[in-house]
Design a protein around this motif. Sequence first.
Motif, mmCIF file in Angstrom:
data_model
loop_
_atom_site.group_PDB
_atom_site.id
_atom_site.type_symbol
_atom_site.label_atom_id
_atom_site.label_comp_id
_atom_site.label_asym_id
_atom_site.label_seq_id
_atom_site.Cartn_x
_atom_site.Cartn_y
_atom_site.Cartn_z
ATOM 1 N N ARG A 18 -123.995 -8.861 18.242
ATOM 2 C CA ARG A 18 -122.763 -9.222 18.793
ATOM 3 C C ARG A 18 -122.402 -10.567 18.001
ATOM 4 O O ARG A 18 -121.165 -10.455 17.842
ATOM 5 N N PHE A 19 -123.253 -10.938 17.235
ATOM 6 C CA PHE A 19 -122.789 -12.189 16.333
ATOM 7 C C PHE A 19 -122.089 -11.486 15.394
ATOM 8 O O PHE A 19 -121.007 -11.946 14.816
ATOM 9 N N LEU A 20 -122.423 -10.391 14.712
ATOM 10 C CA LEU A 20 -121.745 -9.899 13.558
ATOM 11 C C LEU A 20 -120.542 -9.273 13.925
ATOM 12 O O LEU A 20 -119.403 -9.246 13.164
ATOM 13 N N GLU A 21 -120.333 -8.563 15.019
ATOM 14 C CA GLU A 21 -119.165 -8.168 15.691
ATOM 15 C C GLU A 21 -118.077 -9.228 16.164
ATOM 16 O O GLU A 21 -116.881 -9.221 15.578
ATOM 17 N N PHE A 22 -118.368 -10.372 16.285
ATOM 18 C CA PHE A 22 -117.608 -11.694 16.471
ATOM 19 C C PHE A 22 -117.358 -12.029 15.062
ATOM 20 O O PHE A 22 -115.958 -12.363 15.186
ATOM 21 N N LYS A 23 -118.127 -12.297 14.256
ATOM 22 C CA LYS A 23 -117.800 -12.668 12.751
ATOM 23 C C LYS A 23 -116.552 -11.756 12.222
ATOM 24 O O LYS A 23 -115.725 -12.378 11.740
ATOM 25 N N ASN A 24 -116.980 -10.527 12.536
ATOM 26 C CA ASN A 24 -115.987 -9.630 11.868
ATOM 27 C C ASN A 24 -114.621 -9.603 12.522
ATOM 28 O O ASN A 24 -113.575 -9.760 12.010
ATOM 29 N N SER A 25 -114.426 -10.029 13.788
ATOM 30 C CA SER A 25 -113.060 -10.079 14.777
ATOM 31 C C SER A 25 -112.632 -11.481 14.268
ATOM 32 O O SER A 25 -111.224 -11.506 14.441
ATOM 33 N N MET A 26 -113.313 -12.363 13.808
ATOM 34 C CA MET A 26 -112.515 -13.776 13.577
ATOM 35 C C MET A 26 -112.361 -13.884 11.969
ATOM 36 O O MET A 26 -111.565 -14.711 11.863
#
Length: 63
Positions: A18-26
């Motif tokens: 979830r953190f990696l997906e959030f980082k990628n989206s930001m």
Amino acid sequence: MLREIKEVFGREYQKEVRFLEFKNSMRRYVKLKNESESIDDKVERLRTMGYFSDCHIKVGDFE
């Protein structure tokens, strides 16, 4: 074998994904403005804030 599979897809793994997906989206919203102030000013500000880094960058011609 099932325990190993459970560890791979456990809570920690899900949190990391979830953190990696959030980082990628930001990523597209984060911009670095290199010309806003000099590097020396940025480094000095970080020093006064107590930030310490082990990172060493070498610049120059390497042959």
